[in-house]
Design an enzyme around this catalytic site. Structure first.
Site, mmCIF file in Angstrom:
data_model
loop_
_atom_site.group_PDB
_atom_site.id
_atom_site.type_symbol
_atom_site.label_atom_id
_atom_site.label_comp_id
_atom_site.label_asym_id
_atom_site.label_seq_id
_atom_site.Cartn_x
_atom_site.Cartn_y
_atom_site.Cartn_z
ATOM 1 N N ASP A 232 1.032 -1.192 -0.253
ATOM 2 C CA ASP A 232 -0.070 -0.071 0.059
ATOM 3 C C ASP A 232 0.945 1.110 0.141
ATOM 4 O O ASP A 232 2.153 1.158 0.256
ATOM 5 C CB ASP A 232 -1.060 0.140 1.193
ATOM 6 C CG ASP A 232 -2.019 0.950 1.036
ATOM 7 O OD1 ASP A 232 -2.081 1.804 0.072
ATOM 8 O OD2 ASP A 232 -3.072 0.927 1.732
HETATM 9 C C1 BGC Z 1 -4.716 3.633 0.197
HETATM 10 C C2 BGC Z 1 -4.826 2.582 -1.071
HETATM 11 C C3 BGC Z 1 -4.561 3.444 -2.229
HETATM 12 C C4 BGC Z 1 -3.355 4.037 -2.354
HETATM 13 C C5 BGC Z 1 -3.101 4.853 -3.608
HETATM 14 C C6 BGC Z 1 -3.619 4.447 0.043
HETATM 15 O O1 BGC Z 1 -3.483 5.161 1.090
HETATM 16 O O2 BGC Z 1 -4.676 3.007 1.282
HETATM 17 O O3 BGC Z 1 -6.042 2.010 -1.120
HETATM 18 O O4 BGC Z 1 -4.773 2.269 -3.355
HETATM 19 O O5 BGC Z 1 -3.175 4.946 -1.212
HETATM 20 O O6 BGC Z 1 -4.005 5.776 -3.541
#
Ligand code: BGC
Length: 761
Positions: A232
C-alpha cells in the site's frame, strides 16, 4: 529474450529500481532493455487517473483527475448480490483504464466490515467472507477480461483506519483463516488477480509488508498466487525486510533511502540476490502481460457506462421499511422534498478512491421528471455542520405538513466517512434526528432516504418514518436509480451485506475496538457480524441479508441430492421460489449452513450460497446450489487445515439471515483423516473426543474399575469418575489413582500413547 535472460542482463541498481516505484503511480522503466513502466491508479469504483501521471506528485492531492464513471461504492454494489453485474462493472472500469493508459487498477478492496465505524467501510463489500470473496472475484474477472490488471487490497486485516500505520490486529489463527483471509483466498484462487496490495497494519505483531507467513507461505505457496505483491502507498517500513517477506514492489516512489538500503543489503549479502531476482521476475511478468494484452477500443462510451452506473445503483438500493406500502409513490399531487442531498447527492466517500464523475444524476431533477403532475416544494433541511438550526427545521415542517408525502434525504457530513480515520459513532447529527422527527410528526407519510456508506443508528427516529431506503454512496447514476424506485419503475431488490445493529454497543467489537497501545484484539474471534448477533440472540435493527421488495416471494420444495453424502462428493440443493405478488421483481435467495455438533465451536449459521433470481408475477423458478467440501469445513488450528467432521448439518434457505423459510438436515460422512494429537498432557475430554482415544479410555476404565483393590478404595462409580475428571489431564488422574492402587502412571501413559498413535501409522 526470455525473462531469465532479461534479468541476467540487469544490473543490481536496475533491479532495485524496478522494485521501488519511480513515481506516485508508475514503476521504473529500463529503457536499455526495453522494459516499459507499469501505470497504476485507484480504484475501486472508478478510475482516478490524475493528469501528468508520469510525474512525481504529491499522492495526497485528491483534487484533479480525468473524468471517469463514478459507480456506486463497494458497500452499495455488494447489496446487488449479483456477481454478473459486478463483473460487468469491472469490465467497464477495465475499459476506462485502457482509455486512460492504466495497466493496473488499485482495487477491489476486500477487507471485512468488523466494526461499522471503519472510515473506509464504504469501500468494502461485506461482513461475510463468503460473499465478499465471490463479489471481489467477479469484479476482478471483469477488469482483467479487458487486459488490465486488478490489485486486490488491502491484504490483510486493515479493518479499521484508526492507527492504520501502527496498529497490530491480534487475531487467532482460526479467525484469521475463516473470516479475514477467506475472502482474499476466494478472490485469489477464482480470479487470479495480477497483483495483491499488502496492508499498512501489523497482524499479530508483524507488519503485513514484512509478513512472510502471509505474503509468501499463505498467498503464494498455499493459494498459488502468481502475480506480484505491491505495498500500500507507504506501507513499507523496511525495504529489505519487506523484500524478504514477499513485497515485490514498494509504492509510491521514488524512495532513495529504500533504494540505497536495498543495494547495500545485496552487496553485504544481507539478502540473497535471488530474492531480488524473484521480485523483479514477478514485476516483469506483469509488464509483459500488460503490454501483450489485446486492448480493444481506446475510448469508452460514456453514455453506456453512465447507464450501467444507474443499473448498479438501482440494484444496490435497499428498501428497509415500507409501512402500508407507502412506496412506490401513488401519484401524489404535492411532494415535499427535504434535504440538501436531494440536490447534492453524496455519490462516493472521501479519500484515495474519489473519482471525478463524467456525469451526475440529481435525485431532485429525476423526481421532478417522473412526477410531472405533482407540485414539488423543496427545503434544504440541514447544513453540513452539526449545529441544530430550528429555523431550517420549521421551514421543512411547513412544507411537509401541506404535502401529500415527504421525501427526506439524509446524508452524513462528508468528513464522517473518509479514508484514514474512523467515525466516532454511528449517529446522524442531532439536527438531522430532530428534523426527521419533526417532519414525521406533521407528515405521517415520511420516507427517509439515507445517503451514506455505512449503517447509522436509527433508534431515535425509525419508528416515525413510514418508509426507509438505504441508497448508499450511489455513484453518478444514483439520482435516476432512486427516482425509478420511488415511482415503481424499478422494483427494489438490494439486500444488506452487513448487519445494522440497534446500537453501537451491541456490535461484537465494542469492547475490543479501536484497541490500545497499538494493539487491537479481535476478541470476538469468528463471531463477527451476524455470526455474533445470532450466537448471542441479540435483536438487530436490520439483519444481514435483509431487504424488501414491492412484490412477495414464497419458497418451497427444498430438496437435496442425498440425505447422506461424503464431504468430497459435495451436495446439490434445490429450492423453488415463486413470485406471489403482483409485480415483477428480483429475489436474493440465501443458503446458510449449521453444523449441529462439532469439536470446536461454530457459528449458528454461515452463508454458503446465494442466487439472485428474477420472477414475473406467479412465476416459479427452481434455484440450485452446489455445496463442496470446503463449505462444510472449518479451520482447525491444531491440524493447521480445513477439516470436516462426521455428523448432521442443517441446510437453511432464507430471505435473510433472520428469515429462514425452509430447513433440512443432512448427514455428512467425513473423509478427513485427522492425525492424532493426543499427547502426555491431554485431558480426559480430549481423549474421549478422539474416536480411537475414546475406545482406549473405555477399555482402560473397564480394567481399572474391575480391579478389586480399586473398588475397595473408591466409592465412585465408573460414570462419575470419568465425568468429574473430564477437564483433568489423564496423566494427573492416573497419578491420583496411583496413590490408592499400585499402578505406574508413566508406564500406562506411554502404552496408551503408543497404542493410540500406532493405530494411525
Ligand atoms: C490507500 C490505497 C490506495 C493508495 C493509492 C492508500 O492510502 O490505502 O487503497 O490504493 O493509497 O492511492
Amino acid at each position: 529474450m526470455n525473462i531469465n535472460e532479461l534479468i541476467s542482463k540487469m544490473t543490481i541498481k536496475e533491479k532495485a529500481a524496478l522494485c521501488i516505484g519511480a513515481s506516485a503511480w508508475c514503476t521504473a522503466s529500463v529503457r536499455r532493455l526495453g522494459i516499459p513502466q507499469i501505470v497504476m491508479t485507484d480504484g475501486p469504483h472508478g478510475v482516478r487517473r490524475v493528469e501528468n501521471i508520469d510525474e512525481v506528485q504529491n499522492i495526497f492531492s485528491l483534487t484533479k483527475s480525468l473524468p471517469s464513471t463514478c459507480f456506486p461504492t463497494a458497500s452499495a454494489v455488494a447489496c446487488t448480490w449479483d456477481t454478473e453485474l459486478l463483473q460487468r462493472m469491472g469490465e467497464a472500469i477495465g475499459q476506462e483504464c485502457i482509455s486512460r493508459g492504466i495497466d493496473i487498477l488499485l482495487g477491489p478492496g476486500n477487507n471485512m466490515k468488523r466494526t461499522p465505524l471503519c472510515g473506509r467501510n464504504f469501500e468494502y463489500f461485506s461482513e461475510d467472507p463468503y460473499l465478499s470473496g465471490d463479489l471481489a472475484a467477479a469484479f476482478i474477472k471483469g477488469v482483467q477480461s479487458k487486459g488490465v490488471g486488478a490489485a486486490l487490497k488491502h491484504f490483510v486485516a486493515n479493518n479499521q483506519e484508526h492507527k492504520r500505520h501502527t496498529i497490530s490486529a491480534e487475531i487467532d489463527e482460526r479467525t484469521l483463516r475463516e473470516i479475514y483471509l477467506t475472502a482474499f483466498e476466494t478472490a485469489v484462487k477464482e480470479a487470479k488477480p495480477w497483483a495483491v496490495m499488502c496492508a499498512y497494519n501489523k497482524v499479530n505483531g508483524t507488519y503485513c509488508s514484512e509478513n512472510n507467513e502471509l505474503l509468501t507461505k499463505i498467498l503464494r505457496e498455499e493459494w498459488g498466487f502468481k502475480g506480484f505483491v505491491l505495498s500500500d502507498w507507504g506501507a513499507v517500513y523496511d525495504r529489505v525486510e519487506s523484500l524478504k517477506a514477499g513485497v515485490d514492489l514498494e509504492m509510491p516512489g521514488p524512495q532513495k533511502k529504500s533504494f540505497k538500503k536495498l543495494i547495500k543489503a545485496i552487496r553485504n549479502e544481507e539478502i540473497e540476490e535471488e530474492i531480488l531476482d524473484k521480485a523483479v521476475e514477478n514485476i516483469i511478468k506483469a509488464v509483459i502481460k500488460s503490454k501483450k494484452a489485446e486492448k480493444k477500443d481506446t475510448e469508452f462510451d460514456q453514455g453506456f457506462h453512465h447507464e450501467l452506473a444507474r443499473k448498479m445503483a438501482s440494484e444496490s438500493i435497499v428498501l428497509l421499511k415500507n409501512n402500508n406500502d407507502i412506496l412506490p409513490l401513488k401519484e401524489p399531487k404535492t411532494i415535499a422534498i427535504i434535504g440538501r442531498a436531494a440536490k447534492e447527492p453524496h455519490i462516493q466517500g472521501g479519500g484515495s478512491s474519489q473519482v471525478n464523475p463524467t456525469n451526475m444524476d440529481i435525485p431532485y431533477d429525476e423526481i421532478e421528471k417522473l412526477a410531472e403532475q405533482a407540485e414539488i416544494f423543496y427545503e434544504e433541511g440541514y447544513t453540513m455542520d452539526e449545529k441544530v438550526d430550528n429555523n431550517m427545521i420549521d421551514r421543512a415542517r411547513n412544507i411537509a405538513q401541506g404535502a401529500d408525502i415527504a421525501l427526506l434525504f439524509i446524508a452524513l457530513p462528508p468528513y464522517k466517512e473518509f479514508e484514514s480515520y474512523d467515525r466516532d459513532d454511528m449517529e446522524l447529527t442531532k439536527h438531522q434526528i430532530k428534523l426527521i422527527n419533526e417532519v414525521a410528526s406533521v407528515q405521517p407519510k415520511t420516507v427517509v432516504i439515507l445517503n451514506n456508506g455505512s449503517p447509522v443508528s436509527m433508534e431515535d427516529w425509525i419508528d416515525n418514518a413510514a418508509g426507509l431506503l438505504q441508497t448508499w454512496f450511489m455513484g453518478q447514476g444514483g439520482g435516476k436509480a432512486l427516482a425509478d424506485i420511488l415511482f415503481g419503475k424499478v422494483n427494489p431488490s438490494g439486500k444488506l451485506t452487513e448487519t445494522f445493529p440497534m446500537r453501537l454497543k451491541d456490535n461484537p467489537t465494542y469492547i475490543n475496538y479501536p484497541g490500545e497501545n497499538d494493539r487491537v484484539i479481535y476478541g470476538e474471534g469468528i463471531f463477527m457480524g451476524y455470526r455474533y448477533y445470532d450466537k448471542k440472540e441479540i435483536d438487530v435493527q436490520f439483519p444481514f441479508g435483509y431487504g424488501l421488495s414491492y412484490t412477495s416471494f414464497e419458497y418451497s420444495n427444498l430438496n437435496v441430492s442425498s440425505d447422506e453424502f461424503k464431504d468430497i462428493d459435495g451436495l446439490t440443493v434445490e429450492v423453488d421460489v415463486k413470485n406471489t405478488g403482483k409485480l415483477p421483481g428480483k429475489e436474493i435467495v440465501q443458503l446458510y449452513l449449521r453444523d449441529i455438533e462439532s469439536r470446536l465451536v461454530r457459528p449458528v449459521k454461515e452463508l454458503k450460497g446465494f442466487k439472485k433470481v428474477e420472477l414475473k408475477p406467479d412465476e416459479t423458478k427452481t434455484i440450485s446450489f452446489v455445496l463442496n467440501m470446503r463449505d462444510f469445513a472449518y479451520y482447525h488450528p491444531t491440524y493447521k487445515d480445513w477439516i470436516t467432521e462426521n455428523g448432521e448439518f442443517e441446510i437453511m434457505i432464507g430471505k435473510s439471515s433472520r428469515d429462514i423459510c425452509l430447513t433440512k438436515k443432512v448427514n455428512l460422512v467425513s473423509t478427513t483423516n485427522l492425525p492424532c494429537t493426543l499427547n502426555y498432557t491431554s485431558t480426559v475430554r480430549e481423549w474421549l473426543d478422539d474416536e480411537e482415544g475414546r475406545k482406549i479410555i473405555e477399555s482402560l476404565s473397564e480394567d481399572i474399575m474391575s480391579r478389586k483393590d480399586f473398588q475397595r478404595v473408591s466409592g465412585s462409580s465408573n460414570i462419575d469418575l470419568w465425568k468429574a475428571a473430564k477437564d483433568t489431564q489423564l496423566i494427573f488422574l492416573l497419578k491420583q489413582m496411583s496413590w490408592a492402587i499400585p499402578i505406574v502412571p508413566d508406564i500406562i501413559m506411554s502404552k496408551l500413547l503408543a497404542k493410540v498413535h500406532n493405530k494411525r501409522i
